[in-house]
Design a protein around this motif. Structure first.
Motif, mmCIF file in Angstrom:
data_model
loop_
_atom_site.group_PDB
_atom_site.id
_atom_site.type_symbol
_atom_site.label_atom_id
_atom_site.label_comp_id
_atom_site.label_asym_id
_atom_site.label_seq_id
_atom_site.Cartn_x
_atom_site.Cartn_y
_atom_site.Cartn_z
ATOM 1 N N ALA A 25 -3.095 -31.140 -7.771
ATOM 2 C CA ALA A 25 -2.582 -32.221 -8.603
ATOM 3 C C ALA A 25 -3.475 -33.445 -8.468
ATOM 4 O O ALA A 25 -4.020 -33.729 -7.413
ATOM 5 C CB ALA A 25 -1.155 -32.564 -8.167
ATOM 6 N N ALA A 26 -3.627 -34.172 -9.547
ATOM 7 C CA ALA A 26 -4.433 -35.381 -9.497
ATOM 8 C C ALA A 26 -3.776 -36.390 -8.573
ATOM 9 O O ALA A 26 -2.592 -36.702 -8.705
ATOM 10 C CB ALA A 26 -4.573 -35.976 -10.899
ATOM 11 N N ALA A 27 -4.554 -36.898 -7.629
ATOM 12 C CA ALA A 27 -4.021 -37.886 -6.707
ATOM 13 C C ALA A 27 -4.072 -39.273 -7.348
ATOM 14 O O ALA A 27 -4.925 -39.561 -8.174
ATOM 15 C CB ALA A 27 -4.833 -37.877 -5.414
ATOM 16 N N SER A 28 -3.149 -40.108 -6.973
ATOM 17 C CA SER A 28 -3.153 -41.478 -7.469
ATOM 18 C C SER A 28 -4.432 -42.183 -7.044
ATOM 19 O O SER A 28 -4.967 -41.944 -5.972
ATOM 20 C CB SER A 28 -1.950 -42.231 -6.886
ATOM 21 N N THR A 29 -4.952 -43.045 -7.913
ATOM 22 C CA THR A 29 -6.146 -43.796 -7.553
ATOM 23 C C THR A 29 -5.877 -44.712 -6.373
ATOM 24 O O THR A 29 -6.807 -45.182 -5.727
ATOM 25 C CB THR A 29 -6.639 -44.623 -8.747
ATOM 26 N N ALA A 30 -4.615 -44.983 -6.101
ATOM 27 C CA ALA A 30 -4.264 -45.831 -4.965
ATOM 28 C C ALA A 30 -3.985 -45.006 -3.705
ATOM 29 O O ALA A 30 -3.608 -45.550 -2.689
ATOM 30 C CB ALA A 30 -3.042 -46.678 -5.315
ATOM 31 N N ALA A 31 -4.160 -43.684 -3.797
ATOM 32 C CA ALA A 31 -3.870 -42.827 -2.653
ATOM 33 C C ALA A 31 -4.752 -43.195 -1.470
ATOM 34 O O ALA A 31 -5.913 -43.564 -1.626
ATOM 35 C CB ALA A 31 -4.082 -41.371 -3.035
ATOM 36 N N THR A 32 -4.164 -43.079 -0.292
ATOM 37 C CA THR A 32 -4.912 -43.393 0.917
ATOM 38 C C THR A 32 -4.778 -42.229 1.889
ATOM 39 O O THR A 32 -4.025 -41.290 1.672
ATOM 40 C CB THR A 32 -4.375 -44.675 1.581
ATOM 41 N N GLY A 33 -5.510 -42.325 2.984
ATOM 42 C CA GLY A 33 -5.438 -41.294 3.999
ATOM 43 C C GLY A 33 -5.879 -39.949 3.454
ATOM 44 O O GLY A 33 -6.741 -39.848 2.582
ATOM 45 N N ALA A 34 -5.255 -38.893 3.964
ATOM 46 C CA ALA A 34 -5.634 -37.552 3.540
ATOM 47 C C ALA A 34 -5.369 -37.342 2.053
ATOM 48 O O ALA A 34 -6.047 -36.537 1.401
ATOM 49 C CB ALA A 34 -4.889 -36.514 4.366
ATOM 50 N N ASP A 225 4.530 -29.394 -3.113
ATOM 51 C CA ASP A 225 3.428 -30.293 -2.811
ATOM 52 C C ASP A 225 2.779 -30.033 -1.454
ATOM 53 O O ASP A 225 1.726 -30.606 -1.170
ATOM 54 C CB ASP A 225 3.910 -31.747 -2.857
ATOM 55 N N THR A 226 3.386 -29.192 -0.611
ATOM 56 C CA THR A 226 2.786 -28.964 0.708
ATOM 57 C C THR A 226 1.378 -28.402 0.583
ATOM 58 O O THR A 226 0.507 -28.685 1.408
ATOM 59 C CB THR A 226 3.652 -28.020 1.568
ATOM 60 N N LYS A 227 1.133 -27.602 -0.459
ATOM 61 C CA LYS A 227 -0.196 -27.024 -0.637
ATOM 62 C C LYS A 227 -1.242 -28.108 -0.890
ATOM 63 O O LYS A 227 -2.371 -28.036 -0.402
ATOM 64 C CB LYS A 227 -0.197 -25.980 -1.756
ATOM 65 N N TYR A 228 -0.845 -29.156 -1.639
ATOM 66 C CA TYR A 228 -1.789 -30.230 -1.922
ATOM 67 C C TYR A 228 -2.064 -31.072 -0.679
ATOM 68 O O TYR A 228 -3.182 -31.526 -0.445
ATOM 69 C CB TYR A 228 -1.257 -31.113 -3.050
ATOM 70 N N ARG A 229 -1.013 -31.286 0.116
ATOM 71 C CA ARG A 229 -1.210 -32.029 1.359
ATOM 72 C C ARG A 229 -2.196 -31.299 2.272
ATOM 73 O O ARG A 229 -3.042 -31.898 2.929
ATOM 74 C CB ARG A 229 0.121 -32.222 2.080
ATOM 75 N N VAL A 231 -4.628 -29.129 1.347
ATOM 76 C CA VAL A 231 -5.974 -29.222 0.784
ATOM 77 C C VAL A 231 -6.607 -30.568 1.138
ATOM 78 O O VAL A 231 -7.772 -30.636 1.549
ATOM 79 C CB VAL A 231 -5.932 -29.013 -0.743
ATOM 80 N N GLY A 232 -5.850 -31.648 0.982
ATOM 81 C CA GLY A 232 -6.390 -32.967 1.297
ATOM 82 C C GLY A 232 -6.738 -33.131 2.758
ATOM 83 O O GLY A 232 -7.784 -33.689 3.107
ATOM 84 N N ALA A 233 -5.859 -32.635 3.644
ATOM 85 C CA ALA A 233 -6.109 -32.774 5.081
ATOM 86 C C ALA A 233 -7.312 -31.956 5.518
ATOM 87 O O ALA A 233 -8.138 -32.422 6.329
ATOM 88 C CB ALA A 233 -4.869 -32.363 5.867
ATOM 89 N N ILE A 234 -7.444 -30.739 5.014
ATOM 90 C CA ILE A 234 -8.612 -29.922 5.365
ATOM 91 C C ILE A 234 -9.889 -30.602 4.891
ATOM 92 O O ILE A 234 -10.890 -30.668 5.622
ATOM 93 C CB ILE A 234 -8.492 -28.511 4.755
ATOM 94 N N THR A 235 -9.866 -31.119 3.665
ATOM 95 C CA THR A 235 -11.050 -31.796 3.138
ATOM 96 C C THR A 235 -11.418 -32.999 3.988
ATOM 97 O O THR A 235 -12.592 -33.212 4.323
ATOM 98 C CB THR A 235 -10.817 -32.218 1.675
ATOM 99 N N ALA A 236 -10.419 -33.796 4.372
ATOM 100 C CA ALA A 236 -10.693 -34.968 5.210
ATOM 101 C C ALA A 236 -11.265 -34.556 6.560
ATOM 102 O O ALA A 236 -12.226 -35.172 7.055
ATOM 103 C CB ALA A 236 -9.409 -35.775 5.402
ATOM 104 N N TRP A 237 -10.689 -33.513 7.174
ATOM 105 C CA TRP A 237 -11.193 -33.063 8.474
ATOM 106 C C TRP A 237 -12.657 -32.650 8.375
ATOM 107 O O TRP A 237 -13.496 -33.058 9.199
ATOM 108 C CB TRP A 237 -10.349 -31.897 8.992
ATOM 109 N N LEU A 238 -12.988 -31.861 7.375
ATOM 110 C CA LEU A 238 -14.366 -31.401 7.226
ATOM 111 C C LEU A 238 -15.306 -32.554 6.887
ATOM 112 O O LEU A 238 -16.454 -32.593 7.362
ATOM 113 C CB LEU A 238 -14.442 -30.316 6.156
ATOM 114 N N GLN A 239 -14.821 -33.485 6.084
ATOM 115 C CA GLN A 239 -15.656 -34.625 5.730
ATOM 116 C C GLN A 239 -16.069 -35.431 6.958
ATOM 117 O O GLN A 239 -17.201 -35.913 7.044
ATOM 118 C CB GLN A 239 -14.937 -35.525 4.732
ATOM 119 N N TYR A 240 -15.161 -35.579 7.898
ATOM 120 C CA TYR A 240 -15.540 -36.286 9.124
ATOM 121 C C TYR A 240 -16.385 -35.406 10.037
ATOM 122 O O TYR A 240 -17.460 -35.815 10.494
ATOM 123 C CB TYR A 240 -14.305 -36.783 9.885
#
Length: 278
Positions: A25-34, A225-229, A231-240
């Motif tokens: 799902a498209a994340a809000s442009t104001a989304a923060t964190g993962a 929505d758990t699937k989207y959470r 995806v975002g967390a995995i992406t953030a972990w790998l990005q760091y």
């Protein structure tokens, strides 16, 4: 094998443990964190066969850029197929990652995943390959779900693997053989690989920085929505871990990690002493 591990092994070999992901799902442009990392990256993506044992996902422009791209090697859940997880892979490819997903529902040894890394390393040096000189051989992560999560732990013992993401992992692998940071994920409502079992594996992993997070309301197969959470967390972990993204670092580390603060998505969060010091 302890009784609990035997039960988990039977469960993860009897059930086709798959995360069936639908488009992120498209994340809000104001989304923060993962949640900010749920947004697609800048690249168009390609899905292609690698060798006979792996399916690849990668940026469409990889052959024309000058960058070296980090790698994710992946293990499916028991009886699951690559296609059941491919929205995650396509999402990561949009962020610049090359994904080698093992074409098997039996990836608990980790070798099936490591073979994907070795294939890409060979392609990095092969004249005529689209990957020639475009693979960052020092930035390889192992991740997987259920039996594949156990396989990721097994693969994470290999020096090729810099960081590991076991998602609701089965009993395979030895967490004390991991030599790089690890991010353990459980589901709050998972009855196949219970959250307490995943957390026990995290607690036993004291030789490297390790983070544990529990997806609120998630079963073993994920839903809503758990699937989207995830995806975002995995992406953030790998990005760091693989790209040095300092904003992504703040999702997990520091005095106020964003993942801990997002209690609507994550019902438990913990770090070991080495992760506290990052």
């Amino acid at each position: 094998m302890p009784a609990l591990s035997r039960r988990l092994f039977l469960a993860t070999t009897a059930v086709a443990a798959a995360i069936t992901l639908t488009p992120v799902a498209a994340a809000s442009t104001a989304a923060t964190g993962a949640r900010a990392y749920e947004q697609a990256g800048p690249h168009q993506t390609v899905k292609a066969a690698g060798d006979a044992a792996h399916t690849l996902y990668y940026p469409a422009d990889i052959g024309s850029d000058t960058a070296k791209h980090p790698v994710l090697i992946w293990g499916n859940g028991t009886g699951a197929t690559v296609e059941q997880y491919e929205v995650l892979f396509t999402h990561l490819a949009s962020w610049g990652y090359v994904v080698a997903a093992a074409n098997t529902g039996q990836s608990g040894t980790g070798q099936e995943m490591l073979d994907g890394a070795k294939y890409l390393i060979a392609e990095n040096g092969r004249a005529g390959s689209v990957f020639r000189n475009h693979i960052d051989v020092g930035a390889i992560a192992a991740a997987g779900h259920s039996q594949g999560g156990g396989g990721a732990i097994a693969a994470g013992a290999d020096p090729l693997v810099k960081t590991t993401v076991p998602i609701m992992p089965g009993p395979q692998g030895n967490v004390n053989l991991l030599h790089g940071p690890a991010f353990f994920v459980s589901g709050q409502l998972d009855t196949i690989v219970p959250a307490f079992y995943v957390k026990s594996r995290f607690l036993a992993c004291d030789q490297v920085p390790a983070v544990y997070a529990q997806l609120a309301g998630a079963t073993h197969f994920l839903q809503g929505d758990t699937k989207y959470r995830l995806v975002g967390a995995i992406t953030a972990w790998l990005q760091y871990q693989l790209a040095g993204d300092q904003t992504a670092k703040s999702v997990f580390f520091g005095s106020s990690p964003a993942l801990k603060a997002d209690t609507a998505a994550w019902s438990d969060f913990a770090r070991n002493k080495l992760a506290d010091a990052v």
